[in-house]
Design an enzyme around this catalytic site. Structure first.
Site, PDB file in Angstrom:
ATOM      1  CB  SER A 248      -0.882   0.029   1.249  1.00  0.00           C
ATOM      2  OG  SER A 248      -0.106   0.332   2.395  1.00  0.00           O
ATOM      3  CG  ASP A 249       1.712   5.807  -1.387  1.00  0.00           C
ATOM      4  OD1 ASP A 249       2.637   5.815  -0.537  1.00  0.00           O
ATOM      5  OD2 ASP A 249       1.608   6.687  -2.260  1.00  0.00           O
ATOM      6  CD1 TRP A 250       4.970   5.230   4.904  1.00  0.00           C
ATOM      7  CD2 TRP A 250       4.795   3.937   3.105  1.00  0.00           C
ATOM      8  NE1 TRP A 250       5.977   4.292   4.953  1.00  0.00           N
ATOM      9  CE2 TRP A 250       5.892   3.482   3.874  1.00  0.00           C
ATOM     10  CE3 TRP A 250       4.485   3.240   1.932  1.00  0.00           C
ATOM     11  CZ2 TRP A 250       6.683   2.398   3.499  1.00  0.00           C
ATOM     12  CZ3 TRP A 250       5.273   2.157   1.558  1.00  0.00           C
ATOM     13  CH2 TRP A 250       6.347   1.748   2.335  1.00  0.00           C
ATOM     14  N   GLY A 252      -2.445   4.434   2.399  1.00  0.00           N
ATOM     15  CA  GLY A 252      -3.368   4.267   1.271  1.00  0.00           C
ATOM     16  C   GLY A 252      -4.410   3.181   1.495  1.00  0.00           C
TER      17      GLY A 252
END
Ligand code: BGC
Length: 732
Positions: A248-250, A252
């Site tokens: 996941s993006d941070w 996200g």
């Protein structure tokens, strides 16, 4: 077989095929251990399985160098003394080299730095398409064209992963709006999705075999991309058969159920404050942590999805942390600086270099002719401002960054010529020289007024043989920076006025634009020489000086269209950026109304002349292309001659034009290119080949790529607006 090998469990036995080792490890793991490996334990790490001997997994940004360490659970600097790195040129510059070998070298060098720092995964490279020049993170990406980005991202990943360090290609996908990146719901046609926004990701997966991929913050079809059924289950893991890890993006990840079912494998950065918020371990609050475990215990899920995620994480371990064949890493080596310098030199783009009338003829301003130029005036904040700090997560702590002014002074000192270099600030932009706790630059504070600075520069310019302005954008908010988009296309900080004023008093004016994006140049006709200098990292000053003085012949080509004005870009012409807020003000719908017509595809269609076309870039020498010949419908040959008197490189570009199709097709699309280096007078035949897919389009009805028989043209040239010849062929 010796006794030790006999007792070695299968998952540790290197003679056993990896998939069997994974099965064995999985069968030994407890539910707690499985849950633990699929989410973070700190800002940049997730746990291994200590009981079984799997080390923790450390990851780090990316993509231009290895980011300095932050504290376990806070964004503040850890204060290490071994995390100063080499800054490689930003990916726009890498893309501008149009040289896949440079991308491979980039990946290898970065991988070695990552190994030294104990990082198993680099959070990069980024391949989001440059949809608008206002995009705050375009500098981290590889331009507007899916083919160019694909050809450059594959060797980057291969180079990086050849060192046993995983790439985490990002941000998948449609992450073209920074300002509202958490709230944007992208509405895009299937055709534009598959033809423009996905190809570089697809190449990263199917050709480079990337081990990691990061989901984007934004939504697509009303679902966040970090747990998006279409993006992850159907396309990535279904169609493309991806066997790596989706990270996941941070922050996200937003939903346990979607994360479980829709393909997220490794959750990072969810907005808890980690250990500092009073919970025993706030990472337990992650969507794929306690809530997931509880749901499994209550029978709401079997371990089917969990085992798939853990399998992928284990595969990542075997590819990285458990890989005993990895080489050693090293930091700040000569070879890494050499890589950074070479890529910077190859990526700098000579946008304009006009002849100036001189007594007895005319002469181009660049390279500087030191028999005539004795007094150089350097103007502009970007000549003295470091660009490796700032801009968001790609910010670095460098061992060194040669600033443009210092690079010029140092190069001048090696010349016998009596050369003096003076400096005038000209304008003030942002004097901050630190970011996220990293301060590396000397102070660039300035108290004089804008008027005083302009007057000083103009006065000094009157007495100079040549004026070189270093301007452009920087890495501050609303410039080229993560989290925001630019607010205007024009140059900030009153630079237009400064450039106009300097052009009035000195015709020998060179403008070096430092940015990752195009900018408006209302004064373009008054400035004879313009260089695009990007953000080029540790060796910036040396690379720029080598091109200005002619030690290096520039060969960079624009990886995006340089629009004359913002309205010449499809997204803006159609009022399709940034979008429309819903009534509840939680989601902003952004419809990509321009569809597949991004960059040159739009200007070609609208017959708008850009300021500088996609693929444009001049040289200090000249090249002539012969008449291209058709070897077969997939192979074309053209001769290229260096007709000037300096060795140099030219990039031969092949665009395909579909003359008749059942759907609307772009005027032309890049489908092959090759960079060739030629000595003066040398001629070489360049053969460019394409695959059948180069003739295809994405058919929305059948959800497949389709090739229609009929007439095609292969247009061959040195820029998208410099087509030297064409071959017509028919596909039966
Ligand atoms: C960025 C990512 C980055 C991550 C970790 C996010 O805000 O969008 O590109 O890798 O932070 O720093």
């Amino acid at each position: 077989m010796n006794a030790q090998a006999q007792t070695l469990p299968k998952y540790l036995d290197e003679r056993v095929p990896v998939e069997q080792r994974i099965d064995d490890a999985l069968s030994r793991m407890t539910l707690d251990e499985k849950i633990a490996v699929i989410h973070a334990q700190s800002k940049f790490s997730s746990p291994g399985v200590k009981r079984l001997g799997f080390p923790d997994l450390w990851t780090d940004d990316g993509p231009h160098g290895v980011r300095p360490d932050v504290l376990w659970d806070e964004w503040e600097q850890a204060g290490q003394s071994n995390d100063s790195c080499v800054a490689f040129p930003a990916l726009t510059c890498l893309a501008a080299t149009w040289n896949p070998q440079m991308a491979c070298l980039y990946g290898e060098s970065l991988g070695e730095e990552a190994l030294y720092r104990g990082k198993a995964m680099i959070l990069g490279p980024g391949v989001n398409i440059n949809r608008t020049p206002l995009g705050g993170r375009n500098f981290e990406y590889m331009g507007e064209d899916p083919w160019l980005a694909s050809r450059m991202v594959v060797p980057y990943i291969q180079g990086l992963q050849s060192k046993g360090v995983a790439a985490c290609v990002k941000h998948y996908a449609l992450n073209n709006d920074e300002e509202y990146r958490h709230q944007v719901n992208v509405i895009v046609s299937d055709r534009a999705l598959h033809e423009i926004y996905l190809p570089a990701f697809k190449a990263a997966v199917t050709e480079a075999g990337t081990w990691g991929l990061m989901g984007a913050y934004n939504l697509y079809q009303n679902q966040h991309n970090c747990h998006n059924d279409i993006m992850l289950n159907q396309i990535l893991k279904g169609e493309w058969q991806y066997d790596g890890v989706v990270v996941s993006d941070w922050g996200g990840c937003h939903d346990t159920d979607e994360a479980v079912r829709n393909g997220l494998d490794l959750e990072f950065g969810t907005w808890t404050d980690g250990l500092t918020m009073g919970a025993t371990n706030a990472y337990d609050g992650y969507y794929l942590a306690a809530a997931y475990k509880q749901a499994i215990r209550e029978g709401r899920y079997t371990t089917k999805e969990l085992d798939d995620k853990v399998r992928r994480v284990l595969r990542l371990f075997y590819r990285t942390t458990m890989n005993r064949q990895k080489p050693y890493g090293f930091l700040c080596s000569e070879s890494h600086y050499d890589t950074a310098l070479k890529i910077a030199q190859e990526g700098i783009v000579l946008l304009k270099n006009e002849s100036l009338p001189l007594k007895g003829g005319s002469q181009r301003l660049l390279p500087l002719d030191l028999s005539k130029v004795k007094r150089i005036l350097v103007v502009g904040e970007n000549a003295i401002k470091m660009m490796t700090v700032g801009g968001g997560s790609s910010s670095l702590k460098v061992q060194k960054e040669i600033l443009p002014l210092d690079g010029l002074i140092s190069r001048a000192s090696t010349l016998n010529a009596q050369l003096s270099i003076d400096y005038a600030r000209g304008y003030v932009g942002d004097t901050v020289q630190s970011y996220n706790g990293v301060t590396v630059g000397r102070s660039i504070a300035e108290n004089r007024s804008a008027e005083e600075l302009l007057q000083e520069a103009v006065e000094k310019a009157k007495g100079a043989d040549c004026v070189i302005v270093f301007g452009g954008l920087n890495k501050s908010n609303y410039q080229d920076c993560e989290g925001h988009d630019r607010k205007e296309y024009g140059l900030p900080y009153g630079q237009d006025r400064l450039i106009e004023a300097l052009a009035k008093v000195n015709k020998n004016l060179v403008y070096v634009n430092i940015s990752g994006n195009a900018v408006a140049m209302p004064w373009v006709d008054k400035v004879p020489a313009i260089l695009q200098g990007w953000f080029i990292g540790s060796e910036a000053g040396e690379a720029l000086a080598s091109v200005l003085f002619g030690d290096v012949n520039p060969s960079g080509k624009l990886p995006f269209t340089w629009f004359r004005q913002l309205e010449d870009c499809g997204a803006h012409a159609l009022g399709a950026f940034p979008g429309t807020w819903r009534d509840d003000y939680k989601i902003i719908d952004e419809e990509y109304k321009e569809g597949i017509y991004v960059g040159y595809r739009w200007t070609d269609k609208q017959k708008v002349r850009p300021l500088f076309a996609f693929g444009h870039g001049l040289s200090y020498t000249t090249f002539k292309l012969g008449k291209p010949t058709l070897n077969s419908p997939t192979s074309f040959t053209v001769s290229v001659t260096n007709t000037g008197n300096m060795a140099g490189s030219e990039t031969i570009q092949l665009y395909i034009s579909d003359k008749h199709a059942s759907v609307d097709r772009p005027v032309k699309e890049l489908k092959a290119f090759q960079k060739v280096f030629l000595q003066p007078g040398e001629t070489r035949d360049v053969t460019l080949t394409i695959g059948r897919e180069a003739l295809s389009f994405y058919d929305e009805a059948s959800h497949q790529w389709k090739v229609e028989p009929g007439k095609f043209e292969a247009l061959i040239g040195t820029a998208s607006d410099q087509i030297a010849g064409k071959c017509v062929f028919e596909l039966k």
